[in-house]
Design an enzyme around this catalytic site. Structure first.
Site, PDB file in Angstrom:
ATOM      1  N   LYS A  40      50.273  36.620  22.268  1.00 24.05           N
ATOM      2  CA  LYS A  40      51.460  35.814  22.028  1.00 24.05           C
ATOM      3  C   LYS A  40      51.080  34.443  21.474  1.00 24.05           C
ATOM      4  O   LYS A  40      50.074  33.860  21.866  1.00 24.05           O
ATOM      5  CB  LYS A  40      52.237  35.669  23.336  1.00 24.05           C
ATOM      6  CG  LYS A  40      53.475  34.790  23.281  1.00 24.05           C
ATOM      7  CD  LYS A  40      54.123  34.734  24.649  1.00 24.05           C
ATOM      8  CE  LYS A  40      55.313  33.766  24.651  1.00 24.05           C
ATOM      9  NZ  LYS A  40      54.869  32.357  24.472  1.00 24.05           N
ATOM     10  N   LYS A  45      44.564  32.002  22.213  1.00 25.61           N
ATOM     11  CA  LYS A  45      43.643  32.911  21.509  1.00 25.61           C
ATOM     12  C   LYS A  45      42.460  32.160  20.903  1.00 25.61           C
ATOM     13  O   LYS A  45      41.328  32.623  20.965  1.00 25.61           O
ATOM     14  CB  LYS A  45      44.383  33.668  20.395  1.00 25.61           C
ATOM     15  CG  LYS A  45      45.393  34.669  20.897  1.00 25.61           C
ATOM     16  CD  LYS A  45      46.102  35.354  19.754  1.00 25.61           C
ATOM     17  CE  LYS A  45      46.825  34.377  18.852  1.00 25.61           C
ATOM     18  NZ  LYS A  45      47.850  33.579  19.575  1.00 25.61           N
ATOM     19  N   LYS A  71      47.390  27.473  10.050  1.00 29.00           N
ATOM     20  CA  LYS A  71      47.102  26.183  10.688  1.00 29.00           C
ATOM     21  C   LYS A  71      45.617  25.850  10.645  1.00 29.00           C
ATOM     22  O   LYS A  71      45.222  24.720  10.910  1.00 29.00           O
ATOM     23  CB  LYS A  71      47.570  26.198  12.150  1.00 29.00           C
ATOM     24  CG  LYS A  71      49.074  26.387  12.334  1.00 29.00           C
ATOM     25  CD  LYS A  71      49.517  26.039  13.745  1.00 29.00           C
ATOM     26  CE  LYS A  71      48.757  26.785  14.830  1.00 29.00           C
ATOM     27  NZ  LYS A  71      48.984  28.241  14.808  1.00 29.00           N
ATOM     28  N   ASP A 158      51.692  36.642  17.762  1.00 30.16           N
ATOM     29  CA  ASP A 158      51.959  38.027  18.159  1.00 30.16           C
ATOM     30  C   ASP A 158      52.559  38.801  16.990  1.00 30.16           C
ATOM     31  O   ASP A 158      53.270  39.778  17.186  1.00 30.16           O
ATOM     32  CB  ASP A 158      52.874  38.084  19.381  1.00 30.16           C
ATOM     33  CG  ASP A 158      54.156  37.284  19.184  1.00 30.16           C
ATOM     34  OD1 ASP A 158      54.295  36.655  18.136  1.00 30.16           O
ATOM     35  OD2 ASP A 158      55.007  37.300  20.089  1.00 30.16           O
TER      36      ASP A 158
END
Length: 298
Positions: A40, A45, A71, A158
Site C-alpha cells: 500500500k 516500502k 517521486k 499498491d
C-alpha cells in the site's frame, strides 16, 4: 460470422483482459536473485527496501536497488540525496541511450549498494512499464547486472496495473509490505491477485509479507492463516526508523540503541531467509466482502 465472433479476444497471457506489452527475451535479468517489493502507498516500502539492500550488503552480497516511482525517493537513505532518474537523463540526451555512461544513472550508496531511480512518466501520461523496461535495458547494455548478486525493485504504491506490475516480469520473488490494519491487508490481497496472474507465465512467485510499522501482527497473521500466506518478518513502529529517514540514513548507520540493533537483526535475518530461498507461496486471495468480515472485532 456472427457479431459474437467478431469481438476481439482480449484475454492476455497475464490474465483476463491483460493487454500488457511483454518484455523481450534479451531483457531478462540472469544470474542475480531478483525481488520486487510491493505494498500500500505510504506503508514503508522504500524504508524496507533500502534497509533490506543494506542488510544484503552486510552479508557480503553485491546489491542493486531500482526505485520505480516518479517521486524517485526510493534510494535516498542509501545515497543521502535524491539522485537523477533514468527517464530524465534519457530526456536530456533526446533518448539517445548510446550517449549515456553508467555513472550518469547509477550511484553508489551505503556499503557499496548500487542505486538507480527509474523515475516515471508525468502524472496522467505514459506508462511505468516503459520506464522499467528502459532501465533494465540500459543496465544490460552496460553489463551492470553481470557482477550483481541481488536486485531489488521498489515499486510504486499498491498500483496493480500492467505498467507498474512490469517488475514482476523480472522478479524471482515478490515481497509485500503491510501493516496490521484493514487498508494495508486489503491492498495486500489485491497485490497477491496481481502476482498470481503474472506467475502463470513468468518465474515470479510470492515469497511472503513483512509486517511494518506495527506493534502487533494479529490481523496480518489471521489473514495469512486464512489464505495460506507467510509472514517473513516484523518491523515494529519505532521512532528511530522515522528519524533515520529524516537523517537520510539507513538503520545500519544510526546510533546503536537497543531497539535499532534489534530491527537491524530482523533485517539481517530477512535477507538471509530470502537469499537461502523461500518456498513459492500460492495463497487464495479473498473476495472483498470476505476480507471485511474476516478482519477486526465483532
Amino acid at each position: 460470422m456472427s457479431p459474437r465472433d467478431e469481438v476481439p479476444n482480449l484475454r492476455g497471457q497475464d490474465g483476463e483482459g491483460s493487454v500488457q506489452v511483454h518484455q523481450p527475451e534479451d531483457a531478462k535479468i540472469e544470474g542475480a536473485k531478483v525481488f520486487a517489493v510491493y505494498g500500500k502507498g505510504g506503508i514503508g516500502k522504500s524504508t524496507t527496501s533500502s534497509n533490506l539492500s543494506a542488510a544484503f550488503s552486510m552479508h557480503g552480497k553485491r546489491v542493486l536497488q531500482i526505485g520505480c516511482d516518479p517521486k524517485h525517493d526510493s534510494t535516498f537513505t542509501l545515497t543521502g540525496s535524491l539522485v537523477p532518474t533514468v527517464i530524465d537523463i534519457l530526456k536530456d540526451v533526446d533518448f539517445h541511450a548510446e550517449e549515456l555512461r553508467p555513472e550518469d544513472f547509477i550511484f553508489e550508496g551505503f556499503n557499496g549498494v548500487k542505486c538507480v531511480e527509474a523515475g516515471g512518466p508525468p502524472a496522467g501520461t505514459g506508462c511505468g512499464g516503459y520506464v522499467v523496461g528502459q532501465t533494465v535495458k540500459l543496465l544490460k547494455q552496460h553489463h551492470l547486472l553481470e557482477d550483481t548478486d541481488v536486485v531489488i525493485f521498489d515499486v510504486l504504491g499498491d498500483v496493480v496495473c500492467g505498467g507498474f506490475a512490469a517488475p514482476l516480469q523480472h522478479a524471482d520473488r515478490a515481497l509485500i509490505v503491510t501493516a496490521n490494519d484493514f487498508d494495508s491487508i486489503y491492498a495486500m490481497n489485491r497485490i497477491i491477485a496481481a502476482v498470481q496472474a503474472k506467475s502463470s507465465n513468468y518465474k515470479v512467485r510470492l515469497a511472503g509479507c513483512v509486517a511494518n510499522r506495527s506493534k502487533d501482527t494479529d490481523e496480518v497473521d489471521r489473514y495469512c492463516k486464512t489464505v495460506g500466506f507467510n509472514r517473513l518478518a516484523h518491523m515494529p513502529d519505532l521512532d528511530a526508523i522515522r528519524r533515520s529517514r529524516l537523517k537520510k540514513k539507513t538503520l545500519f548507520e544510526m546510533p546503536d540503541d537497543e531497539d535499532v540493533v534489534q530491527v537491524r537483526k530482523e533485517y539481517m535475518r530477512l535477507a538471509e531467509t530470502l537469499w537461502n530461498g523461500t518456498l513459492p507461496m500460492a495463497p487464495e486471495c479473498l473476495p472483498d466482502r470476505e476480507i471485511f468480515e474476516l478482519l477486526g472485532f465483532d
